[in-house]
Motif scaffolding. Structure first.
Motif, PDB file in Angstrom:
ATOM      1  N   ILE A 109       0.768  -1.277   0.109  1.00  0.00           N
ATOM      2  CA  ILE A 109      -0.145   0.124   0.036  1.00  0.00           C
ATOM      3  C   ILE A 109       0.636   1.200   0.025  1.00  0.00           C
ATOM      4  O   ILE A 109       0.358   2.522   0.058  1.00  0.00           O
ATOM      5  CB  ILE A 109      -0.955  -0.098   1.231  1.00  0.00           C
ATOM      6  N   HIS A 110       2.154   1.310   0.096  1.00  0.00           N
ATOM      7  CA  HIS A 110       3.114   2.354   0.082  1.00  0.00           C
ATOM      8  C   HIS A 110       4.204   1.926  -0.541  1.00  0.00           C
ATOM      9  O   HIS A 110       5.223   1.467  -0.101  1.00  0.00           O
ATOM     10  CB  HIS A 110       3.108   2.975   1.315  1.00  0.00           C
ATOM     11  N   ASN A 111       4.590   2.410  -2.011  1.00  0.00           N
ATOM     12  CA  ASN A 111       5.612   2.165  -2.673  1.00  0.00           C
ATOM     13  C   ASN A 111       5.897   3.367  -3.483  1.00  0.00           C
ATOM     14  O   ASN A 111       4.744   4.120  -3.678  1.00  0.00           O
ATOM     15  CB  ASN A 111       6.104   0.912  -3.060  1.00  0.00           C
ATOM     16  N   HIS A 112       6.952   3.659  -3.923  1.00  0.00           N
ATOM     17  CA  HIS A 112       7.465   4.568  -5.037  1.00  0.00           C
ATOM     18  C   HIS A 112       7.651   3.642  -6.310  1.00  0.00           C
ATOM     19  O   HIS A 112       8.799   4.126  -7.023  1.00  0.00           O
ATOM     20  CB  HIS A 112       8.314   5.553  -4.595  1.00  0.00           C
ATOM     21  N   ALA A 113       7.204   2.493  -6.705  1.00  0.00           N
ATOM     22  CA  ALA A 113       7.591   1.912  -7.868  1.00  0.00           C
ATOM     23  C   ALA A 113       7.794   2.507  -9.095  1.00  0.00           C
ATOM     24  O   ALA A 113       8.658   2.187 -10.038  1.00  0.00           O
ATOM     25  CB  ALA A 113       6.664   0.570  -7.778  1.00  0.00           C
ATOM     26  N   GLY A 141      -2.048  11.240  -0.124  1.00  0.00           N
ATOM     27  CA  GLY A 141      -0.588  11.028   0.566  1.00  0.00           C
ATOM     28  C   GLY A 141       0.368  10.616  -0.255  1.00  0.00           C
ATOM     29  O   GLY A 141       0.100  10.528  -1.582  1.00  0.00           O
ATOM     30  N   GLU A 142       1.611  10.376   0.297  1.00  0.00           N
ATOM     31  CA  GLU A 142       1.672  10.285   1.755  1.00  0.00           C
ATOM     32  C   GLU A 142       1.906  11.970   2.068  1.00  0.00           C
ATOM     33  O   GLU A 142       2.490  12.868   1.465  1.00  0.00           O
ATOM     34  CB  GLU A 142       2.904   9.669   2.121  1.00  0.00           C
ATOM     35  N   THR A 143       1.317  12.211   3.356  1.00  0.00           N
ATOM     36  CA  THR A 143       1.570  13.431   3.651  1.00  0.00           C
ATOM     37  C   THR A 143       1.734  13.553   5.291  1.00  0.00           C
ATOM     38  O   THR A 143       1.474  11.872   5.774  1.00  0.00           O
ATOM     39  CB  THR A 143       0.419  14.351   3.413  1.00  0.00           C
ATOM     40  N   THR A 158       6.309  -1.437   1.768  1.00  0.00           N
ATOM     41  CA  THR A 158       7.749  -1.573   1.360  1.00  0.00           C
ATOM     42  C   THR A 158       8.464  -0.226   1.306  1.00  0.00           C
ATOM     43  O   THR A 158       9.796  -0.067   1.881  1.00  0.00           O
ATOM     44  CB  THR A 158       8.128  -2.440   0.181  1.00  0.00           C
ATOM     45  N   ASP A 159       7.637   0.832   0.945  1.00  0.00           N
ATOM     46  CA  ASP A 159       8.025   1.978   0.528  1.00  0.00           C
ATOM     47  C   ASP A 159       9.380   2.172  -0.251  1.00  0.00           C
ATOM     48  O   ASP A 159      10.513   3.098  -0.416  1.00  0.00           O
ATOM     49  CB  ASP A 159       8.814   2.735   1.983  1.00  0.00           C
ATOM     50  N   CYS A 160       9.460   1.184  -1.054  1.00  0.00           N
ATOM     51  CA  CYS A 160      10.578   1.191  -1.885  1.00  0.00           C
ATOM     52  C   CYS A 160      10.816   2.381  -2.992  1.00  0.00           C
ATOM     53  O   CYS A 160       9.625   2.778  -3.585  1.00  0.00           O
ATOM     54  CB  CYS A 160      10.587  -0.051  -2.927  1.00  0.00           C
TER      55      CYS A 160
END
Ligand SMILES: [Zn+2]
Length: 333
Positions: free
Chosen positions: A34-38, A134-136, A287-289
């Protein structure tokens, strides 16, 4: 299976009594990040997500790491959003996982004209592919130029109001307390594995005893003031400093970021501890990759096995890596 082996002398196999009942379904368990920068990663890294069974992801486009000018202007952030909107469908077609977007205004660098972004964001929130704001979240210290806490909080709240209007969840960037390292690096060289000129960090705007937790509390208050239900807030980068507060005093979801454990010190053991203590209902893993960090696209798949090894039931694992994300972000349906 026979207990007599034709080996020359007894091996371990002759001494083992019960074979453990291994949950082979974990090999094919679908998962959602639910949170990455792929969209900032290499093609090969995105392929790694697909090969590891990722069924869906939220590619978050909001970070100042990718806006070259400081302070940032609204147009710079719009460019990030538009880049993600532009490439999203091609990413999905290449790799088969569902690639959705989170669009937001990050407060890690001061933005000169943030109201212009809030005005523009309304229409972006209408897009089917935008599944989160988001993210914020309030950030205790900025890069290059400080941003007043009240102004940050106002921008965070304005985004939460938009999220509420469009019935979208908000991904919070909760600040982590950094792990104690044996030694600190030369400030002018910074931390290897994190492409950031750390010497350009400015004095914190939150300087109490626990600014990281204080920031999260300001975010939760902003959600309450925005009229956004707390269960529509997903606090990413949950850690030992904020878990107890978020679990006991709010209804927010907690997402543990495990794609760069070397930096933030959070890994599958923390997730297992949280499930043991609070149950799986409000827990996720992400992952926030991102390309500016040493990160691991296989981290979430690895965590699935690790959670099982740590004693977590298959049903609970499935809930935190798949069902909770699916429900909150409307993915995989
Ligand atoms: Zn992120």
């Amino acid at each position: 299976m026979t207990s007599t082996y034709p080996t020359k002398r007894p091996t371990d196999a002759a001494h083992l009594e019960d074979e453990p009942d291994l949950p082979r379904e974990l090999l094919n368990l679908p998962w959602i990040d639910i949170h990455n920068h792929a969209h900032t990663l290499s093609w090969e890294d995105r392929e790694r997500y697909a090969l590891a069974g990722c069924e869906g992801m939220v590619m978050v486009s909001s970070g100042y790491h990718w806006t070259p000018y400081k302070p940032v202007r609204a147009g710079d952030v719009r460019y990030l959003w538009d880049d993600a909107v532009n490439r999203r469908a091609a990413i999905e077609r290449n790799h088969f996982f569902e690639a959705a977007l989170g669009l937001g205004v990050h407060t890690g660098v001061r933005i000169e004209d943030p109201d212009d972004l809030i005005d523009a964001m309304d229409a972006y929130c209408e897009l089917d592919e935008v599944v989160a704001v988001g993210e914020t979240g309030v950030t205790p210290s900025q890069h290059v130029e400080a941003w007043d806490v009240d102004e940050q909080r106002a921008i965070v709240q304005a985004q939460m109001e938009l999220a509420d209007k469009h019935d979208l969840p908000v991904i919070l960037h909760t600040p982590n307390t950094t792990t104690d390292s044996k030694r600190s690096y030369r400030p002018e060289v910074g931390v290897p594995g994190y492409e950031k000129n750390t010497a350009l960090g400015v004095e914190p705007v939150l300087d109490g005893e626990n600014p990281q937790l204080e920031a999260v509390k300001l975010d939760v208050q902003a959600a309450r003031d925005a009229g956004l239900a707390e269960e529509r807030v997903v606090a990413s980068h949950a850690d030992g400093n904020n878990t107890d507060y978020l679990m006991t005093e709010t209804e927010c979801y907690l997402s543990y970021t495990i794609g760069h454990s070397w930096l933030v010190g959070v890994d599958a053991a923390d997730v297992a501890d949280a499930i043991d203590e609070y149950g799986p209902d409000r827990i996720m893993v992400d992952t926030d990759c991102a390309n500016v960090l040493r990160t691991d696209p296989f981290a979430l798949k690895r965590a699935i096995f690790e959670l099982y090894r740590y004693g977590i039931d298959v049903d609970d694992i499935r809930q935190v890596v798949y069902e909770n994300p699916r429900e909150v972000f409307g993915l995989g349906t």
